[in-house]
Design a protein around this motif. Structure first.
Motif, mmCIF file in Angstrom:
data_model
loop_
_atom_site.group_PDB
_atom_site.id
_atom_site.type_symbol
_atom_site.label_atom_id
_atom_site.label_comp_id
_atom_site.label_asym_id
_atom_site.label_seq_id
_atom_site.Cartn_x
_atom_site.Cartn_y
_atom_site.Cartn_z
ATOM 1 N N PRO A 121 0.997 -1.220 0.049
ATOM 2 C CA PRO A 121 -0.112 0.059 -0.028
ATOM 3 C C PRO A 121 0.944 1.114 -0.079
ATOM 4 C CG PRO A 121 -0.025 -1.129 2.178
ATOM 5 C CD PRO A 121 0.736 -2.150 1.272
ATOM 6 N N GLY A 122 0.291 2.304 -0.486
ATOM 7 C CA GLY A 122 0.876 3.672 -0.520
ATOM 8 C C GLY A 122 -0.125 4.574 -1.172
ATOM 9 N N PRO A 123 0.451 5.981 -1.335
ATOM 10 C CA PRO A 123 -0.329 6.922 -1.765
ATOM 11 C C PRO A 123 -1.215 6.573 -3.131
ATOM 12 C CG PRO A 123 1.770 7.757 -1.166
ATOM 13 C CD PRO A 123 1.898 6.470 -1.085
ATOM 14 N N ASP A 124 -0.397 5.819 -4.038
ATOM 15 C CA ASP A 124 -1.330 5.404 -5.233
ATOM 16 C C ASP A 124 -2.519 4.705 -4.958
ATOM 17 O OD1 ASP A 124 0.742 6.985 -6.701
ATOM 18 O OD2 ASP A 124 1.799 5.279 -7.309
ATOM 19 N N SER A 125 -2.153 3.402 -4.093
ATOM 20 C CA SER A 125 -3.191 2.557 -3.826
ATOM 21 C C SER A 125 -4.598 3.226 -3.024
ATOM 22 C CB SER A 125 -2.755 1.538 -2.815
ATOM 23 O OG SER A 125 -1.857 0.693 -3.586
ATOM 24 N N LEU A 126 -4.046 4.417 -2.086
ATOM 25 C CA LEU A 126 -5.351 4.947 -1.457
ATOM 26 C C LEU A 126 -5.920 5.836 -2.339
ATOM 27 C CD1 LEU A 126 -3.285 6.356 1.873
ATOM 28 C CD2 LEU A 126 -5.027 4.605 1.651
ATOM 29 N N LEU A 127 -5.288 6.399 -3.352
ATOM 30 C CA LEU A 127 -6.199 7.249 -4.284
ATOM 31 C C LEU A 127 -6.939 6.355 -4.948
ATOM 32 C CD1 LEU A 127 -6.499 10.090 -5.403
ATOM 33 C CD2 LEU A 127 -5.044 9.450 -7.272
ATOM 34 N N ILE A 128 -6.776 5.431 -5.457
ATOM 35 C CA ILE A 128 -7.386 4.487 -6.146
ATOM 36 C C ILE A 128 -8.624 3.926 -5.542
ATOM 37 C CG2 ILE A 128 -7.347 2.007 -7.507
ATOM 38 C CD1 ILE A 128 -4.548 2.472 -8.085
ATOM 39 N N GLY A 133 -3.761 7.518 -14.825
ATOM 40 C CA GLY A 133 -3.061 8.713 -14.467
ATOM 41 C C GLY A 133 -1.810 7.996 -13.638
ATOM 42 N N ILE A 134 -1.823 7.150 -12.852
ATOM 43 C CA ILE A 134 -0.679 6.543 -11.938
ATOM 44 C C ILE A 134 0.170 5.826 -13.120
ATOM 45 C CG2 ILE A 134 0.042 4.867 -10.280
ATOM 46 C CD1 ILE A 134 -2.580 5.841 -8.910
ATOM 47 N N CYS A 135 -0.321 5.103 -13.862
ATOM 48 C CA CYS A 135 0.501 4.432 -14.935
ATOM 49 C C CYS A 135 1.308 5.287 -15.773
ATOM 50 C CB CYS A 135 -0.349 3.464 -15.585
ATOM 51 S SG CYS A 135 -0.765 1.972 -14.620
ATOM 52 N N THR A 136 0.716 6.404 -16.089
ATOM 53 C CA THR A 136 1.346 7.585 -17.171
ATOM 54 C C THR A 136 2.606 8.119 -16.135
ATOM 55 O OG1 THR A 136 -0.788 7.919 -18.158
ATOM 56 C CG2 THR A 136 1.070 9.706 -18.357
ATOM 57 N N GLY A 137 2.173 8.187 -14.957
ATOM 58 C CA GLY A 137 3.444 9.030 -14.080
ATOM 59 C C GLY A 137 4.259 7.838 -14.056
ATOM 60 N N VAL A 191 -20.686 15.028 -3.878
ATOM 61 C CA VAL A 191 -20.055 15.948 -5.050
ATOM 62 C C VAL A 191 -18.881 15.178 -5.673
ATOM 63 C CG1 VAL A 191 -18.430 17.809 -5.429
ATOM 64 C CG2 VAL A 191 -20.332 17.967 -4.069
ATOM 65 N N THR A 192 -18.814 14.907 -6.690
ATOM 66 C CA THR A 192 -17.986 13.966 -7.500
ATOM 67 C C THR A 192 -16.792 14.987 -8.536
ATOM 68 O OG1 THR A 192 -19.415 13.851 -9.513
ATOM 69 C CG2 THR A 192 -19.564 12.326 -7.654
ATOM 70 N N GLU A 193 -15.720 14.292 -8.436
ATOM 71 C CA GLU A 193 -14.717 14.868 -9.164
ATOM 72 C C GLU A 193 -14.848 14.254 -10.714
ATOM 73 O OE1 GLU A 193 -12.766 16.958 -8.035
ATOM 74 O OE2 GLU A 193 -12.601 16.885 -5.861
ATOM 75 N N SER A 194 -14.424 15.047 -11.588
ATOM 76 C CA SER A 194 -14.367 14.641 -13.055
ATOM 77 C C SER A 194 -13.246 13.580 -13.310
ATOM 78 C CB SER A 194 -14.186 15.921 -14.077
ATOM 79 O OG SER A 194 -12.892 16.471 -13.881
ATOM 80 N N VAL A 195 -13.499 12.824 -14.469
ATOM 81 C CA VAL A 195 -12.571 11.699 -14.708
ATOM 82 C C VAL A 195 -11.145 12.192 -15.170
ATOM 83 C CG1 VAL A 195 -11.951 9.797 -16.489
ATOM 84 C CG2 VAL A 195 -14.369 10.073 -15.674
ATOM 85 N N ARG A 224 -5.610 13.377 -13.648
ATOM 86 C CA ARG A 224 -4.378 14.348 -13.437
ATOM 87 C C ARG A 224 -3.927 14.116 -11.864
ATOM 88 N NH1 ARG A 224 -7.785 17.691 -16.271
ATOM 89 N NH2 ARG A 224 -8.580 18.683 -14.468
ATOM 90 N N GLN A 225 -4.634 13.848 -10.858
ATOM 91 C CA GLN A 225 -4.346 13.438 -9.556
ATOM 92 C C GLN A 225 -3.272 12.387 -9.257
ATOM 93 O OE1 GLN A 225 -8.036 13.235 -7.512
ATOM 94 N NE2 GLN A 225 -8.406 15.280 -6.793
ATOM 95 N N GLY A 226 -3.822 11.266 -10.133
ATOM 96 C CA GLY A 226 -2.922 10.045 -10.249
ATOM 97 C C GLY A 226 -1.756 10.391 -10.837
#
Length: 213
Positions: A21-28, A46-50, A108-112, A117-119
């Motif tokens: 686990p890490g920040p990426d997993s938490l965001l997902i 987004g994470i994979c692009t990073g 309230v939801t965030e756009s895809v 971009r967050q990832g």
């Protein structure tokens, strides 16, 4: 193959590291639980692009600069920590649509695009990821490899592909679990805030970390 060695060990080690686990997993998990698989998948891509950015950096030697320059590491580290804190604060301040519209219970939801971009930024602005690739990948590059950059890219592609599969499974399972428990908007809101608190903790941890892997 492509100047690599112990490829099977690399694949197994990479899978185990991706599961950690890490920040990426938490965001997902946060995006999947609150908005469903599509949002979680956007974070994954987004994470994979990073990760691709880090792989290219390792292949052309930019990660070596980061490892040897205290100033460069400090700059990227503070940017990354600041972004983690920003995401955490945004999650803590999240409000449901019911706060603004009578009778609505939809959070309230965030756009895809924003989740993508967050990832991306969560991954790219983490210097530990760059140093990880610089320390981990060379162990599986054969000393007599005709092109070490090519071997780096090949190993990085395998690592990223396996990581994408795991992360998509994590997104799917988080979305399914959220649906099964039929969490209310309020429960999802507080889950978002809990993960936001974890992001703030990780931000401070990154800010206080040193360059060692």
């Amino acid at each position: 193959m492509f100047g690599t060695q112990d490829l099977w060990l690399f694949v197994v080690s990479g899978l185990l590291l991706n599961i950690a686990p890490g920040p990426d997993s938490l965001l997902i998990m946060a995006r999947s639980a609150s908005q469903g698989f599509k949002a979680g998948a956007a974070a994954v891509f987004g994470i994979c692009t990073g990760t691709c950015v880090h792989i290219l950096a390792a292949a052309i030697g930019l990660s070596a600069v980061l490892a040897t320059s205290a100033e460069a590491f400090l700059l990227i580290k503070l940017l990354g920590a600041g972004y983690l804190l920003y995401i955490g604060i945004q999650m803590l301040r999240a409000r449901s649509a019911s706060d603004n519209s009578v009778g609505s219970k939809v959070p309230v939801t965030e756009s895809v695009g924003k989740i993508f971009r967050q990832g991306l930024l969560t991954n790219v602005l983490n210097p530990k990821v760059a140093l990880f690739f610089l320390a981990f990948l060379p162990q599986f590059v054969a000393p007599d490899a005709p092109s070490k950059a090519e071997a780096f890219l090949f190993l990085g592609a395998i690592f990223n592909f396996n990581g994408m599969l795991w992360c998509l499974f994590l997104a799917w399972s988080s979305a399914v679990a959220s649906q099964k428990v039929q969490a209310s908007a309020r429960v999802k809101l507080w889950l978002n805030r809990l993960i936001g608190g974890l992001f703030i903790t990780l931000g401070f941890k990154l800010a206080l970390s040193r360059a060692e892997i």
